[in-house]
Design a protein around this motif. Structure first.
Motif, PDB file in Angstrom:
ATOM      1  N   ASP A  20       0.860  -1.188   0.000  1.00 13.42           N
ATOM      2  CA  ASP A  20       0.000   0.000   0.000  1.00 13.42           C
ATOM      3  C   ASP A  20       0.897   1.239   0.000  1.00 13.42           C
ATOM      4  O   ASP A  20       1.181   1.809   1.046  1.00 13.42           O
ATOM      5  N   PRO A  21       1.351   1.673  -1.183  1.00 11.72           N
ATOM      6  CA  PRO A  21       2.369   2.731  -1.258  1.00 11.72           C
ATOM      7  C   PRO A  21       1.822   4.144  -1.112  1.00 11.72           C
ATOM      8  O   PRO A  21       2.248   5.070  -1.808  1.00 11.72           O
ATOM      9  N   VAL A  22       0.911   4.338  -0.180  1.00  9.52           N
ATOM     10  CA  VAL A  22       0.312   5.654   0.015  1.00  9.52           C
ATOM     11  C   VAL A  22       1.350   6.678   0.489  1.00  9.52           C
ATOM     12  O   VAL A  22       1.143   7.892   0.331  1.00  9.52           O
ATOM     13  N   GLU A  23       2.461   6.213   1.067  1.00  8.39           N
ATOM     14  CA  GLU A  23       3.487   7.154   1.519  1.00  8.39           C
ATOM     15  C   GLU A  23       4.057   7.976   0.364  1.00  8.39           C
ATOM     16  O   GLU A  23       4.664   9.015   0.581  1.00  8.39           O
ATOM     17  N   LEU A  24       3.846   7.533  -0.877  1.00  9.21           N
ATOM     18  CA  LEU A  24       4.323   8.271  -2.035  1.00  9.21           C
ATOM     19  C   LEU A  24       3.398   9.416  -2.432  1.00  9.21           C
ATOM     20  O   LEU A  24       3.791  10.290  -3.210  1.00  9.21           O
ATOM     21  N   ALA A  25       2.178   9.423  -1.895  1.00  7.59           N
ATOM     22  CA  ALA A  25       1.183  10.398  -2.343  1.00  7.59           C
ATOM     23  C   ALA A  25       0.456  11.116  -1.228  1.00  7.59           C
ATOM     24  O   ALA A  25      -0.049  12.219  -1.433  1.00  7.59           O
ATOM     25  N   GLY A  26       0.357  10.515  -0.050  1.00  4.65           N
ATOM     26  CA  GLY A  26      -0.472  11.090   1.000  1.00  4.65           C
ATOM     27  C   GLY A  26      -1.934  10.707   0.795  1.00  4.65           C
ATOM     28  O   GLY A  26      -2.326  10.192  -0.259  1.00  4.65           O
ATOM     29  N   ASN A  27      -2.757  10.983   1.775  1.00  6.82           N
ATOM     30  CA  ASN A  27      -4.160  10.576   1.724  1.00  6.82           C
ATOM     31  C   ASN A  27      -5.011  11.404   0.777  1.00  6.82           C
ATOM     32  O   ASN A  27      -6.108  10.984   0.395  1.00  6.82           O
ATOM     33  N   ALA A  28      -4.522  12.585   0.372  1.00  3.20           N
ATOM     34  CA  ALA A  28      -5.312  13.477  -0.479  1.00  3.20           C
ATOM     35  C   ALA A  28      -4.373  14.389  -1.253  1.00  3.20           C
ATOM     36  O   ALA A  28      -3.205  14.571  -0.869  1.00  3.20           O
ATOM     37  N   PRO A  29      -4.865  14.993  -2.338  1.00  2.00           N
ATOM     38  CA  PRO A  29      -4.019  15.938  -3.097  1.00  2.00           C
ATOM     39  C   PRO A  29      -3.633  17.134  -2.241  1.00  2.00           C
ATOM     40  O   PRO A  29      -4.383  17.565  -1.355  1.00  2.00           O
ATOM     41  N   VAL A  30      -2.462  17.677  -2.506  1.00  2.00           N
ATOM     42  CA  VAL A  30      -2.034  18.880  -1.795  1.00  2.00           C
ATOM     43  C   VAL A  30      -2.721  20.092  -2.420  1.00  2.00           C
ATOM     44  O   VAL A  30      -3.192  20.028  -3.561  1.00  2.00           O
ATOM     45  N   PRO A  31      -2.827  21.221  -1.711  1.00  2.00           N
ATOM     46  CA  PRO A  31      -3.427  22.431  -2.303  1.00  2.00           C
ATOM     47  C   PRO A  31      -2.695  22.839  -3.573  1.00  2.00           C
ATOM     48  O   PRO A  31      -1.472  22.750  -3.652  1.00  2.00           O
ATOM     49  N   ILE A  32      -3.457  23.256  -4.552  1.00  2.00           N
ATOM     50  CA  ILE A  32      -2.870  23.608  -5.840  1.00  2.00           C
ATOM     51  C   ILE A  32      -1.865  24.747  -5.710  1.00  2.00           C
ATOM     52  O   ILE A  32      -0.944  24.891  -6.521  1.00  2.00           O
ATOM     53  N   GLU A  33      -2.015  25.573  -4.667  1.00  2.00           N
ATOM     54  CA  GLU A  33      -1.100  26.687  -4.445  1.00  2.00           C
ATOM     55  C   GLU A  33       0.255  26.234  -3.908  1.00  2.00           C
ATOM     56  O   GLU A  33       1.218  27.008  -3.922  1.00  2.00           O
ATOM     57  N   PHE A  34       0.346  24.985  -3.428  1.00  2.00           N
ATOM     58  CA  PHE A  34       1.585  24.515  -2.806  1.00  2.00           C
ATOM     59  C   PHE A  34       2.021  23.177  -3.407  1.00  2.00           C
ATOM     60  O   PHE A  34       2.069  22.160  -2.709  1.00  2.00           O
TER      61      PHE A  34
END
Length: 253
Positions: free
Chosen positions: A128-142
Motif C-alpha cells: 500500500d504505497p500511500v506514503e508516495l502520495a499522502g491521503n489526499a491531493p495537496v493544495p494547488i497553491e503549494f
C-alpha cells in the motif's frame, strides 16, 4: 499508446500516479506473489499469500515455512473496551473513498489501514504505497508539498502485467512508514506501480550510497480464494472446497 499517456491533451500523469498509489486498499483483498529485496539486504526470494486485513504466509521457494499469522479470527465482543478511537475504525474496504474519473482514489477516508509484514516495513509499504502520495491531493497553491516529485513516467510491462513507471525524488514532506527501509531514497529512485492492484512492484535507488537498494515483486494471483487454514502455523486439516472429493459408492464400497 497505453491507457495512461502524457500525449493526451490535458492529461495529468502525475495525478494519475499519485491516485494509483492511494488505491491499493480498494483494488484487491487477496494477493499471491513472490518478493525479493534487492542486493545489500542479504534476503532471498520468498513466496507469499496475503489476505486482508491481517493474514500473511511466507515460504521459501522450496516450500519451507518462514512466517504464518495467527489469531486471524480474533473478535471484539460487546464487552470490548478501548482507550483509543482508532481501535474502532472500519477496514478500508468497508468505507468509500473519493474517486477520480479513471476510478482511482483521489482522497482516502479515515479507516483502519495497515498491511501485515515480515522482517521490516518495506513489504507493507510496497503493498500500500500511500506514503508516495499522502491521503489526499495537496493544495494547488503549494505543489512543492507533494510527497515525491515524479518524472519520466510511462506504462511498462512488469512480469506480464501493466505497470506505471516513474523516477521519483523525495520532497521535504516525504515521510516513509519505515525510515530504515523507505521506498524512496535520497536522490532518484525508480518505481513501478502495478496498474491493476496499486501495489509498488519494484523500487531501485539510483544514486548515492543506497544505489541498487530496493525490492522486486511478482504478482502471481489476485483475489483468489484463501482458506483460514493457509495462515495458521498448525494446520486445522480443513477441507479445501475447491478440490474434488471422491465418493466411493456401490457394492465395492
Amino acid at each position: 499508446m497505453g491507457r495512461y499517456s502524457a500525449e493526451v491533451p490535458g492529461f495529468d500523469l502525475s495525478s494519475t500516479f499519485r491516485n494509483l498509489c492511494r488505491s491499493s486498499p480498494w483494488k484487491w483483498t487477496t494477493l499471491r506473489f513472490e518478493y525479493l529485496e534487492r542486493p545489500g539486504t542479504g534476503a532471498s526470494l520468498v513466496r507469499a499469500w496475503l489476505r486482508r486485513p491481517g493474514a500473511l504466509r511466507l515460504e521459501t521457494v522450496d516450500g519451507q515455512l518462514l512466517h504464518s499469522t495467527t489469531g486471524i479470527n480474533d473478535s471484539r465482543d460487546d464487552m470490548y473496551v478501548s482507550a483509543t478511537r482508532r481501535s474502532w475504525l472500519l477496514p478500508a474496504h468497508l468505507v468509500t473513498p473519493v474517486y477520480d474519473d479513471a476510478g482511482l482514489v483521489r482522497r482516502r477516508p479515515e479507516a483502519a489501514y495497515g498491511e501485515p509484514s515480515f522482517g521490516n516495513g518495506r513489504l507493507a509499504a510496497a503493498l500500500d504505497p500511500v506514503e508516495l502520495a499522502g491521503n489526499a491531493p495537496v493544495p494547488i497553491e503549494f505543489p512543492d508539498t507533494n510527497r515525491v516529485f515524479a518524472e519520466s513516467m510511462c506504462e511498462v510491462d512488469h512480469e506480464g502485467r501493466p505497470a506505471l513507471e516513474a523516477i521519483v525524488t523525495p520532497s521535504r514532506t516525504y515521510v516513509p512508514s519505515d525510515p530504515i527501509h523507505p521506498l524512496v531514497h535520497v536522490g532518484r529512485t525508480l518505481l513501478r506501480i502495478d496498474i491493476g492492484t496499486g501495489v509498488c512492484v519494484a523500487s531501485q535507488s539510483l544514486d548515492g550510497d543506497s544505489s541498487g537498494t530496493g525490492h522486486w515483486l511478482k504478482i502471481l494471483g489476485v483475489d483468489e480464494y484463501m482458506l483460514d487454514d493457509l495462515f495458521l502455523a498448525e494446520s486445522m486439516n480443513l477441507t479445501d472446497v475447491r478440490r474434488h472429493i471422491p465418493w466411493d459408492i456401490g457394492p465395492a464400497a
